[in-house]
Design an enzyme around this catalytic site. Structure first.
Site, PDB file in Angstrom:
ATOM      1  N   SER A  46      -2.446  -0.096   6.629  1.00  0.00           N
ATOM      2  CA  SER A  46      -1.952  -1.692   7.029  1.00  0.00           C
ATOM      3  C   SER A  46      -2.567  -2.504   6.300  1.00  0.00           C
ATOM      4  O   SER A  46      -3.884  -2.424   5.739  1.00  0.00           O
ATOM      5  CB  SER A  46      -2.514  -1.678   8.520  1.00  0.00           C
ATOM      6  OG  SER A  46      -2.167  -2.979   8.812  1.00  0.00           O
ATOM      7  N   HIS A  86       0.756  -1.202  -0.013  1.00  0.00           N
ATOM      8  CA  HIS A  86       0.127   0.058   0.133  1.00  0.00           C
ATOM      9  C   HIS A  86       1.059   1.373  -0.167  1.00  0.00           C
ATOM     10  O   HIS A  86       2.271   1.078  -0.168  1.00  0.00           O
ATOM     11  CB  HIS A  86      -0.850  -0.016   1.389  1.00  0.00           C
ATOM     12  CG  HIS A  86      -0.309  -0.332   2.619  1.00  0.00           C
ATOM     13  ND1 HIS A  86       0.656   0.398   3.041  1.00  0.00           N
ATOM     14  CD2 HIS A  86      -0.374  -1.403   3.493  1.00  0.00           C
ATOM     15  CE1 HIS A  86       1.092   0.158   4.103  1.00  0.00           C
ATOM     16  NE2 HIS A  86       0.514  -1.198   4.429  1.00  0.00           N
ATOM     17  N   GLY A 142       8.846   1.316   8.560  1.00  0.00           N
ATOM     18  CA  GLY A 142       7.823   2.347   8.942  1.00  0.00           C
ATOM     19  C   GLY A 142       7.761   2.415  10.571  1.00  0.00           C
ATOM     20  O   GLY A 142       7.906   1.727  11.275  1.00  0.00           O
ATOM     21  N   GLN A 156       9.079  -2.377  16.541  1.00  0.00           N
ATOM     22  CA  GLN A 156       9.894  -3.404  15.413  1.00  0.00           C
ATOM     23  C   GLN A 156      11.306  -2.598  14.889  1.00  0.00           C
ATOM     24  O   GLN A 156      12.345  -3.091  14.839  1.00  0.00           O
ATOM     25  CB  GLN A 156       8.955  -3.460  14.198  1.00  0.00           C
ATOM     26  CG  GLN A 156       9.774  -4.334  12.961  1.00  0.00           C
ATOM     27  CD  GLN A 156       8.735  -4.841  12.012  1.00  0.00           C
ATOM     28  OE1 GLN A 156       8.102  -5.728  11.983  1.00  0.00           O
ATOM     29  NE2 GLN A 156       8.539  -3.945  11.267  1.00  0.00           N
ATOM     30  N   HIS A 167       4.270   1.129   2.222  1.00  0.00           N
ATOM     31  CA  HIS A 167       5.286   0.618   1.703  1.00  0.00           C
ATOM     32  C   HIS A 167       5.762   1.332   0.603  1.00  0.00           C
ATOM     33  O   HIS A 167       6.924   1.555   0.360  1.00  0.00           O
ATOM     34  CB  HIS A 167       4.844  -0.659   0.912  1.00  0.00           C
ATOM     35  CG  HIS A 167       4.126  -1.722   1.973  1.00  0.00           C
ATOM     36  ND1 HIS A 167       2.777  -2.037   1.896  1.00  0.00           N
ATOM     37  CD2 HIS A 167       4.761  -2.240   2.852  1.00  0.00           C
ATOM     38  CE1 HIS A 167       2.485  -2.992   3.040  1.00  0.00           C
ATOM     39  NE2 HIS A 167       3.868  -3.157   3.651  1.00  0.00           N
TER      40      HIS A 167
END
Ligand code: AMP
Length: 290
Positions: free
Chosen positions: A195, A44, A157, A163, A47
């Protein structure tokens, strides 16, 4: 190895690679620096923003597409994860990506594979506590991908803030020379962070999901107005979430931006974050402050 030229991408051709050997061969000739964008596909605009950062800074852009079974605790969650490789490759072509690495599970984890990368304290709270084993799976696959690609830069991201910290810790501790670069969260007009999981929301849940960002903005505004109590900021987020009947909060957090330890008082850089369920779909979001 498959190469396809998009009518709109001019001279750029995106090569789709399936095996470690194909990837290594393509990278041996690739201009440096190399930038890698690890993804699980169903691409999406979030990204796309990472691909654009890589394209702006690096001579070769690599996107990996791999739905990593090791980072899913719940087999049902893995089974329903959305996939559409043809569409994903077309998006990579539009963005001028040079190489797509889309391996099979066996290619990433060959028979006999028996190693887990376990990152310590930074992986414990928040998503680590809510999803046991999740960050072991993330750190293990990203270590493999970093080693295979050998990129100068990797783009992640900020939406998955923990993360970023876990991957950075892993790369530093294992002396992997790939710099981890965090990029801003891309949102829908109503504030919902893009997402791949948003596709599972029914129309009522989709409308309700904008409450995540509203809760974060309310807490950020309270902080901007001088509120420094962690409990008060957490309560502010909970109050806003409570206005949506369909929102089932998992956690709300006000944590130190470096350690992710929960804060009694916000005196320095902090991360407002939350995880909320809508039916069977669990969404996360965050906002750094300070
Ligand atoms: P995923 O395919 O969900 O594993 O995400 C791949 C990468 O894209 C991760 O680094 C994510 O943090 C990043 N990402 C996902 N959603 C967004 C977004 N809305 N804005 C910016 N980056 C994102």
């Amino acid at each position: 190895m498959v190469g396809t030229a998009s009518p709109t991408s001019g001279a750029r051709v995106t090569l789709v690679l399936r095996t470690r050997a194909e990837l290594r061969a393509a990278l041996a000739e690739a201009p440096r620096p190399v930038g890698v964008v690890p993804t699980m596909g169903w691409l999406h605009d979030g990204h796309r923003s990472l691909m654009r950062r890589a394209r702006a800074a690096d001579a070769t852009t690599v996107v990996t597409i791999f739905v990593n079974p090791r980072q899913f605790g719940d087999p049902a969650d893995l089974a329903k994860y959305p996939r559409n490789e043809g569409r994903d490759v077309a998006i990579c072509e539009e963005e001028g990506v040079d190489l797509v690495f889309a391996p099979s599970v066996e290619e990433v984890y060959p028979p006999g594979f028996d190693t887990t990368i376990h990152v310590g304290a930074i992986a414990e709270p928040l998503e680590g506590a809510a999803r046991p084993g999740h960050f072991d799976g993330v750190a293990t696959v990203v270590a493999i991908l970093f080693d295979l690609v050998g990129a100068e830069h990797a783009y992640f991201g900020q939406k998955d803030a923990q993360q970023v910290l876990v991957v950075r810790q892993m790369a530093r501790d294992l002396a992997i020379g790939t710099e981890v670069i965090a990029c801003p969260t891309v949102r829908e007009p109503d504030g919902l962070a893009l997402s791949s999981r948003n596709v599972h929301l029914n129309p009522r849940e989709r409308a309700a999901a904008a409450v995540l960002h509203r809760a974060l903005v309310a807490a950020r505004d309270a902080w901007l107005a001088g509120e420094r109590s962690g409990d008060a900021l957490r309560a502010r987020m909970r109050d806003v979430l409570a206005t949506e009947l369909l929102a089932d909060p998992d956690y709300v957090s006000v944590a130190d931006l470096g350690s992710l330890a929960e804060l009694g008082r916000v005196d320095g850089p902090a991360l407002l974050s939350l995880a909320v369920r809508f039916g069977r779909t669990r969404l996360i979001d965050n906002e750094p402050i300070g």
